[in-house]
Design an enzyme around this catalytic site. Structure first.
Site, PDB file in Angstrom:
ATOM      1  N   ARG A 277      27.405  -1.877  23.463  1.00 14.03           N
ATOM      2  CA  ARG A 277      27.277  -1.635  25.464  1.00 14.03           C
ATOM      3  C   ARG A 277      28.752  -0.778  25.614  1.00 14.03           C
ATOM      4  O   ARG A 277      28.445  -0.464  27.162  1.00 14.03           O
ATOM      5  CB  ARG A 277      26.792  -2.912  25.967  1.00 14.03           C
ATOM      6  CG  ARG A 277      28.359  -3.804  25.170  1.00 14.03           C
ATOM      7  CD  ARG A 277      27.682  -5.604  25.364  1.00 14.03           C
ATOM      8  NE  ARG A 277      27.967  -6.181  25.111  1.00 14.03           N
ATOM      9  CZ  ARG A 277      28.368  -7.109  23.578  1.00 14.03           C
ATOM     10  NH1 ARG A 277      27.373  -6.499  22.992  1.00 14.03           N
ATOM     11  NH2 ARG A 277      28.560  -7.642  23.240  1.00 14.03           N
ATOM     12  N   HIS A 393      12.827  -4.298  51.015  1.00 15.81           N
ATOM     13  CA  HIS A 393      11.571  -4.452  51.318  1.00 15.81           C
ATOM     14  C   HIS A 393      10.924  -5.285  50.158  1.00 15.81           C
ATOM     15  O   HIS A 393       9.576  -4.722  50.200  1.00 15.81           O
ATOM     16  CB  HIS A 393      10.737  -3.015  51.375  1.00 15.81           C
ATOM     17  CG  HIS A 393      11.838  -2.035  52.626  1.00 15.81           C
ATOM     18  ND1 HIS A 393      11.031  -1.851  54.303  1.00 15.81           N
ATOM     19  CD2 HIS A 393      12.469  -1.208  52.477  1.00 15.81           C
ATOM     20  CE1 HIS A 393      11.901  -1.096  54.842  1.00 15.81           C
ATOM     21  NE2 HIS A 393      12.321  -1.506  53.977  1.00 15.81           N
ATOM     22  N   LYS A 513      14.567 -10.137  15.957  1.00 15.43           N
ATOM     23  CA  LYS A 513      14.158  -9.275  14.784  1.00 15.43           C
ATOM     24  C   LYS A 513      14.062  -9.659  13.467  1.00 15.43           C
ATOM     25  O   LYS A 513      13.270  -9.485  12.854  1.00 15.43           O
ATOM     26  CB  LYS A 513      16.030  -8.667  14.371  1.00 15.43           C
ATOM     27  CG  LYS A 513      16.179  -7.578  15.752  1.00 15.43           C
ATOM     28  CD  LYS A 513      17.155  -6.969  14.899  1.00 15.43           C
ATOM     29  CE  LYS A 513      18.353  -6.892  16.460  1.00 15.43           C
ATOM     30  NZ  LYS A 513      19.786  -6.052  15.160  1.00 15.43           N
TER      31      LYS A 513
HETATM   32  C1  G6Q Z   1      24.942  -3.471  21.936  1.00 13.27           C
HETATM   33  C2  G6Q Z   1      24.562  -4.205  21.124  1.00 13.27           C
HETATM   34  C3  G6Q Z   1      22.916  -3.137  20.807  1.00 13.27           C
HETATM   35  C4  G6Q Z   1      23.134  -2.346  19.796  1.00 13.27           C
HETATM   36  C5  G6Q Z   1      21.326  -1.797  20.044  1.00 13.27           C
HETATM   37  C6  G6Q Z   1      20.835  -0.418  18.935  1.00 13.27           C
HETATM   38  O1  G6Q Z   1      25.506  -3.594  21.931  1.00 13.27           O
HETATM   39  O2  G6Q Z   1      24.575  -4.281  19.617  1.00 13.27           O
HETATM   40  O3  G6Q Z   1      22.681  -3.128  21.955  1.00 13.27           O
HETATM   41  O4  G6Q Z   1      23.440  -1.336  20.632  1.00 13.27           O
HETATM   42  O5  G6Q Z   1      20.632  -2.788  18.982  1.00 13.27           O
HETATM   43  O6  G6Q Z   1      21.955  -0.468  18.023  1.00 13.27           O
HETATM   44  P1  G6Q Z   1      21.810   0.631  17.000  1.00 13.27           P
HETATM   45  O7  G6Q Z   1      23.305   1.261  17.418  1.00 13.27           O
HETATM   46  O8  G6Q Z   1      22.835   0.528  15.881  1.00 13.27           O
HETATM   47  O9  G6Q Z   1      20.711   1.385  16.876  1.00 13.27           O
END
Ligand code: G6Q
Length: 550
Positions: A277, A393, A513
């Protein structure tokens, strides 16, 4: 949730005298109305504001006084924020549960700024990847990058999810005004096949480039979509050799990229010290770079960097990320606001609330401290939002007259990128009006004075005293967007430091997961083999119903 009075003094957060002092002060001032505060202090609007890197923050409509702010600043200092900031920029392994450094700030530092971590200067590698990205982007933008049949690329599809999707899609939408209009940009993230099918149904594979973004290159959603894309491409172009002209990857996992069939030379790498992120300014931003070109992308990075430097060096009373973080903490932990609305008055910031939702909720949604002790205070307010004026709205009714306290961040720009009659004026008038209405409301006496029938008066009263901040910049640009994102990134860091939690891991996404992998096998297995009854009775019934109805 406010902190229970029984918090033990040993608790490193709520046991701090500074935290207690804030609780006491909050008790004293929480009954006061913003009307009174503004009436008592004609200079409040100017005094409770700060500006830096092209952004003006007005936090005077927060339910805060100077003493509360001073106490928050003292709390931040007592919590070791200063040392934590230094540790992050220095490259210490502050993501303790994964034993990783957190160095997204290094990605946007100007070339030639050495950053030596464990005896190794990271800057040359960062700059080398950036240069490769720039060359590749230029090739695609200029039409020199040809697909397998010799046609230039007219469609770029980013495949990724979470941090490998939300940054790219948010930035593309935000900077669309500056983008190459002759190229279509699309973003596929959901494992739901409809996402891929709808994104590609009107496109010619011979003119389409896929950027497969996955830090780990093991994410089921992304790999499923990447395989679908590969099939779509190879089937149409009739040769698996086409993959090398139509696929590039952004990943730290070189081996998996090669195994997938993507040319190792077409992989753009990054590092384990970049969290998903926080990865927009790594190679994950490749689609943004192709969309806007090298110079605007450099301006985006410069905006991030300027805010990084501001965060690192500005005095805290004028430090935008520190102020935003402290106000967030005040609203959530002392005024007990459970949610934070993000309300951009700019259509281009369409996906900004969703982006911030991941940034803040994945970072702050923790219930144990850095040492693994359960917290006894609120962490991670719920972030949500929509661009104005659409929200007005729909859900603003609850903001104005509902029973819940919702803190709001308004975001606006003084100049429109698309002036159209007097529409920008209306847009901004709405922004200013909403924050004014939320703060000051309308009393029963005012409503009555408007000759309202008495029975209707209670329905037309606006209690006011609803806290908000407003962020203003001159115009939306790569630079102002970069600064805005970095401002929120660091505000999350401030909250995490004081709450003593790890903002950089996300173990909470793992269980679902793992269960999904097990259930996926049971959905396809023959009835006699699928161990459905090993689940609880609800999950088992849902699986049986699915198998029956599919
Ligand atoms: C973000 C998380 C998560 C990650 C996704 C995709 O900080 O780690 O959102 O970005 O799970 O992961 P990959 O880039 O490894 O596919």
């Amino acid at each position: 949730m406010t902190t229970p009075a029984s918090a033990t003094p040993a608790n490193p957060v709520t046991g701090r005298p500074e935290w207690r002092a804030l609780q006491d002060h909050c008790e004293q001032i929480k009954g006061r109305h913003l009307r009174e505060w503004f009436a008592d202090d004609a200079g409040r609007g100017e005094r409770f504001s700060a500006s830096a890197v092209g952004w003006y923050l007005d936090y005077s409509k927060q339910r805060i006084d100077q003493h509360a702010l001073d106490l928050l600043l003292v709390l931040a200092r007592a919590s070791g924020l200063e040392q934590r900031i230094a540790a992050m920029f220095r490259g210490d392994a502050i993501n303790t549960t994964e034993n990783r450094a957190v160095l997204h700030t290094a990605l946007r530092a100007p070339a030639g700024t050495p950053l030596v971590v464990a005896g190794h200067d990271l800057t040359p590698e960062i700059q080398a990847v950036l240069s490769r990205m720039q060359r590749f982007a230029e090739c695609v933008r200029s039409g020199r990058w040809l697909g397998y049949t010799g046609k230039p690329i007219r469609n770029v599809i980013n495949i990724g999810i979470g941090g490998s999707d939300l940054g790219p899609v948010m930035a593309y939408q935000a900077l669309r005004h500056f983008s190459a209009r002759e190229i279509n940009f699309r973003f596929v993230s959901n494992v739901d096949g409809s996402d891929f099918i709808e994104a590609t149904r009107d496109l010619d594979p011979a003119e389409t480039l896929f950027i497969v973004c996955s830090k780990t290159f093991t994410t089921i959603e992304t790999l499923s979509n990447a395989r679908a894309a590969r099939d779509w491409c190879v089937q149409a172009l009739g040769d698996s050799a086409a993959v090398s002209r139509h696929f590039v990857a952004v990943s730290t996992n070189a081996e998996a990229v090669t195994q997938f069939g993507i040319d190792p030379d077409h992989r753009f790498g990054f590092w384990d010290w970049v969290g998903g992120r926080y990865s927009l300014t790594s190679a994950i931003g490749l689609s943004t770079l192709i969309a806007i070109g090298a110079e605007p992308f450099a301006a985006l990075l410069a905006g991030f960097h300027a805010m990084d430097e501001h965060f690192r060096s500005a005095a805290w009373p004028q430090n935008l990320p520190v102020l935003i973080g402290l106000i967030g903490l005040w609203n959530s932990n002392f005024l007990a606001a459970e949610t934070q609305a993000i309300l951009p008055y700019d259509q281009y910031l369409l996906r900004f609330p969703a982006y911030l939702q991941q940034l803040t909720m994945e970072s702050l949604g923790k219930s144990v401290t850095l040492d693994g002790q359960p917290v006894n205070y609120a962490t991670g307010p719920i972030y949500w939002g929509e661009p104005g004026t659409n929200g007005q709205h729909s859900f603003y009714q609850l903001l104005h007259q509902g029973t819940r306290l919702v803190a709001c961040d308004f975001i606006g720009f003084c100049r429109s990128l698309n002036p159209l009659g007097d529409q920008h004026q209306w847009l901004m008038a709405n922004l200013f009006a909403q924050s004014e209405a939320l703060a000051f409301g309308k009393s029963a006496a005012q409503v009555l004075a408007e000759a309202t029938p008495p029975a209707l008066v209670p329905h037309r009263v606006f209690p006011g005293n609803r806290p908000s901040s407003t962020l203003l910049a001159e115009a939306l640009s790569p630079q102002s967007l970069g600064a805005l994102v970095a401002m929120y990134e660091h505000s999350v860091f401030v909250q995490g430091a004081i709450l003593n939690i790890n903002c950089f891991d996300q173990w909470g996404v793992e269980l679902g997961k793992a269960l999904a992998s097990r259930i996926a096998a049971e959905l396809s297995a023959p009835a006699e083999v699928a161990a459905i009854d090993a689940h609880d009775s609800s999950t088992a019934a849902l699986i049986r119903r699915y198998r029956q109805w599919r």
